[in-house]
Design a protein around this motif. Structure first.
Motif: not given
Length: 116
Positions: A73-78
């Motif tokens: 969530n901190a890097r907005n990446t999945v």
């Protein structure tokens, strides 16, 4: 509205590994569910793996024990870590984020090809 950009696809031999990434233009924390889907030629799009904000996951039977979904969530990446790849994993892989309040969004897809 959020934009999703997948990367990490490519050509790999059977038994190999790939890690797909899905970078979001905004926060993914507010989306309850993030997931990966795939679509092979001539077939319908199908769920590969998804994860809720609370960390619950579910996987397609075909990938259980081989694929792992994570969300940063901190890097907005999945991410989707794919191990022990098989030719039948060949498909276009799509990232998805979904929430009843914030909507349902898809990336443009990334091709994964597994050679035998």
């Amino acid at each position: 509205q959020v934009q999703l950009v997948e990367s990490g696809g490519g050509l790999v031999q059977a038994g190999g590994s790939l890690r797909l990434s899905c970078a979001a233009s905004g926060s993914i924390f507010k989306y309850n569910t993030v997931g990966w889907y795939r679509q092979a030629p001539g077939k319908q799009r199908e769920l590969v793996a998804r994860m809720t904000r609370g960390g619950s996951t579910n996987y397609a039977d075909a990938v259980k024990g081989r694929f792992t979904i994570t969300r940063d969530n901190a890097r907005n990446t999945v991410y989707l870590q794919m191990n022990s790849l098989k030719p039948e994993d060949t498909a276009v892989y799509y990232c998805n984020v979904m929430d009843e309040r914030w909507g349902n969004y898809w990336g443009q897809g990334t091709q994964v090809t597994v050679s035998s």
